[in-house]
Design an enzyme around this catalytic site. Sequence first.
Site, PDB file in Angstrom:
ATOM      1  CE  LYS A  10     -51.734 -55.245   1.330  1.00 32.65           C
ATOM      2  NZ  LYS A  10     -50.513 -54.919   0.531  1.00 32.65           N
ATOM      3  CE1 TYR A  50     -52.252 -49.823  -1.123  1.00 31.99           C
ATOM      4  CE2 TYR A  50     -54.258 -50.962  -1.757  1.00 31.99           C
ATOM      5  CZ  TYR A  50     -53.139 -50.860  -0.955  1.00 31.99           C
ATOM      6  OH  TYR A  50     -52.910 -51.796   0.031  1.00 31.99           O
ATOM      7  CG  PHE A  58     -46.739 -51.787  -8.080  1.00 34.40           C
ATOM      8  CD1 PHE A  58     -47.656 -51.482  -7.090  1.00 34.40           C
ATOM      9  CD2 PHE A  58     -45.464 -51.239  -8.000  1.00 34.40           C
ATOM     10  CE1 PHE A  58     -47.319 -50.660  -6.028  1.00 34.40           C
ATOM     11  CE2 PHE A  58     -45.112 -50.408  -6.948  1.00 34.40           C
ATOM     12  CZ  PHE A  58     -46.050 -50.107  -5.958  1.00 34.40           C
ATOM     13  NE  ARG A  86     -44.575 -49.860   6.965  1.00 35.21           N
ATOM     14  CZ  ARG A  86     -44.915 -49.815   5.665  1.00 35.21           C
ATOM     15  NH1 ARG A  86     -46.185 -49.606   5.310  1.00 35.21           N
ATOM     16  NH2 ARG A  86     -44.027 -49.984   4.742  1.00 35.21           N
ATOM     17  CB  THR A  92     -42.812 -54.080   0.739  1.00 31.88           C
ATOM     18  OG1 THR A  92     -42.807 -52.849   1.457  1.00 31.88           O
ATOM     19  CG2 THR A  92     -43.940 -54.090  -0.271  1.00 31.88           C
ATOM     20  NE  ARG A 103     -46.517 -56.644   4.158  1.00 28.62           N
ATOM     21  CZ  ARG A 103     -46.364 -55.328   3.964  1.00 28.62           C
ATOM     22  NH1 ARG A 103     -45.224 -54.731   4.272  1.00 28.62           N
ATOM     23  NH2 ARG A 103     -47.359 -54.617   3.476  1.00 28.62           N
ATOM     24  CG  ASN A 113     -47.621 -57.245   0.738  1.00 26.08           C
ATOM     25  OD1 ASN A 113     -48.828 -57.056   0.736  1.00 26.08           O
ATOM     26  ND2 ASN A 113     -46.746 -56.268   0.627  1.00 26.08           N
ATOM     27  CG  HIS A 116     -52.323 -51.140   4.157  1.00 27.24           C
ATOM     28  ND1 HIS A 116     -51.513 -50.423   3.310  1.00 27.24           N
ATOM     29  CD2 HIS A 116     -52.867 -50.229   5.003  1.00 27.24           C
ATOM     30  CE1 HIS A 116     -51.566 -49.132   3.634  1.00 27.24           C
ATOM     31  NE2 HIS A 116     -52.390 -49.000   4.652  1.00 27.24           N
ATOM     32  CD  GLU A 127     -53.468 -45.680   4.822  1.00 31.62           C
ATOM     33  OE1 GLU A 127     -52.614 -45.453   3.956  1.00 31.62           O
ATOM     34  OE2 GLU A 127     -53.297 -46.484   5.767  1.00 31.62           O
TER      35      GLU A 127
END
Length: 138
Positions: A10, A50, A58, A86, A92, A103, A113, A116, A127
């Site tokens: 990100k 998204y 948010f 993950r 998250t 993270r 964070n 993704h 995606e």
Amino acid sequence: MGNITFTMIKPEAVEAGNSGAILNKIEAAGFRIVAMKKVHLSEERAGSFYEVHKERPFYGELVEYMCGGPIIAAILEKENAVLDFRTLIGATNPSEAAEGTIRAEFAESLAKNAVHGSDSDENASIEADFHFSTSERF
Ligand code: ATP
Ligand code: MG
């Protein structure tokens, strides 16, 4: 040959110069990079990526953040790619992310964070197709 997941480093993590360290952890964990590019998403593209979060409070903040600077998008391959990735990135909210996760090490906050990771095989495929053509995958 395993299955795939999709990731983005990100904007704040790219800006902070953490891309190399994050990619290092990803490869060290056994993921193979199938496709990768640095791209600055338009507001429209970020909003569309998204779209699933459109009703969440948010959403506006998330879209603004994700088009605020370039990201690094990649398709990753490994056995059990979605779940294992993950686990590698952690929760998250970085304050809940396990020690040693990406993270825990690199995220600034719940919103910023660092990375993704797809949440299902179906979304990984959607995606990956959103960002990469077949000729960009190796
Ligand atoms: P990602 O989809 O980015 O891998 P995730 O699956 O762990 O993250 P989601 O619930 O899908 O979490 O949320 C998508 C992203 O929206 C989060 O990664 C985070 O950047 C942002 N986000 C989630 N919850 C909040 C919140 N309460 N406030 C601000 N931003 C949030
Ligand atoms: Mg998600």
